[in-house]
Design a protein around this motif. Structure first.
Motif, short mmCIF file in Angstrom:
data_model
loop_
_atom_site.label_atom_id
_atom_site.label_comp_id
_atom_site.label_asym_id
_atom_site.label_seq_id
_atom_site.Cartn_x
_atom_site.Cartn_y
_atom_site.Cartn_z
N LYS A 134 1.76 -1.19 -5.20
CA LYS A 134 0.71 -2.08 -4.73
C LYS A 134 -0.65 -1.52 -5.08
O LYS A 134 -0.91 -0.33 -4.90
CB LYS A 134 0.79 -2.29 -3.21
CG LYS A 134 1.88 -3.23 -2.81
CD LYS A 134 1.75 -3.62 -1.36
CE LYS A 134 2.82 -4.64 -1.03
NZ LYS A 134 2.70 -5.07 0.36
N ASP A 135 -1.51 -2.40 -5.57
CA ASP A 135 -2.87 -1.97 -5.86
C ASP A 135 -3.74 -2.17 -4.63
O ASP A 135 -3.29 -2.65 -3.59
CB ASP A 135 -3.42 -2.68 -7.10
CG ASP A 135 -3.56 -4.18 -6.94
OD1 ASP A 135 -3.59 -4.69 -5.79
OD2 ASP A 135 -3.66 -4.87 -7.97
N ARG A 136 -5.02 -1.81 -4.74
CA ARG A 136 -5.91 -1.87 -3.58
C ARG A 136 -6.15 -3.30 -3.09
O ARG A 136 -6.55 -3.50 -1.96
CB ARG A 136 -7.23 -1.18 -3.89
CG ARG A 136 -8.05 -1.83 -4.97
CD ARG A 136 -9.33 -1.04 -5.27
NE ARG A 136 -10.08 -1.60 -6.34
CZ ARG A 136 -9.85 -1.42 -7.63
NH1 ARG A 136 -8.85 -0.64 -8.01
NH2 ARG A 136 -10.60 -1.99 -8.54
N ALA A 137 -5.87 -4.29 -3.95
CA ALA A 137 -6.02 -5.68 -3.54
C ALA A 137 -4.74 -6.24 -2.93
O ALA A 137 -4.71 -7.39 -2.49
CB ALA A 137 -6.44 -6.54 -4.74
N GLY A 138 -3.67 -5.45 -2.91
CA GLY A 138 -2.42 -5.87 -2.31
C GLY A 138 -1.43 -6.50 -3.27
O GLY A 138 -0.35 -6.92 -2.86
#
Length: 149
Positions: free
Chosen positions: A86-90
């Motif tokens: 998962k990236d920081r944006a979800g």
């Protein structure tokens, strides 16, 4: 095989490659120029795919899901588990292992060129490819139905 010019296409064809994929980064002008020098009917254009973002030698599956050090001792958790990063944006980016225990992170959202298929046909393309990553049979059927339309 991905090619970006007629010399490479001719080389691939001379070695018996039946279908050649135009490089993903070609512009319309470059694609048209390629087809002006080499038959568009020999090409197969990818029209749906999850783009690979990066490859790594490190195996996330072995590191996080086993006590083993490598493929000889990890118990192959990749055969029975799915893993996303998962990236920081979800957004959940699929992590897919290969037979050499390397991992590839794919973009969470598939890229589609469906809207460009009519223009591709005008250039002479007749062969199109849909690359699947984790689509189940129902998702695959829906996707193919949309492309057929």
């Amino acid at each position: 095989m991905n090619v970006s010019n007629e010399a490479t296409a001719a080389l691939m064809a001379s070695h018996g490659v039946g279908r050649i994929t135009p490089s993903y980064d070609l512009s319309w002008k470059q694609l048209a120029a390629l087809f002006a020098h080499f038959p568009a009917g020999r090409f197969e254009q990818v029209v749906h795919q999850h783009m690979p973002m990066f490859h790594m030698e490190h195996c996330v599956f072995a590191h996080t899901l086993s006590n083993g050090a490598d493929f000889r001792t990890c118990g192959r958790p990749c055969d029975s588990h799915r893993c996303d990063l998962k990236d920081r944006a979800g957004a959940a980016h699929p992590l897919i292992p290969d037979v050499g225990c390397r991992n590839t992170v794919f973009h969470a959202a598939a890229q589609s060129a469906a809207e460009f298929v009519p223009r591709m046909k005008e250039l002479g393309l007749r062969h199109f490819r849909v690359e699947l990553l984790r689509e189940d049979p129902a998702q695959t059927a829906e996707l193919l139905t949309r492309f057929q339309g």
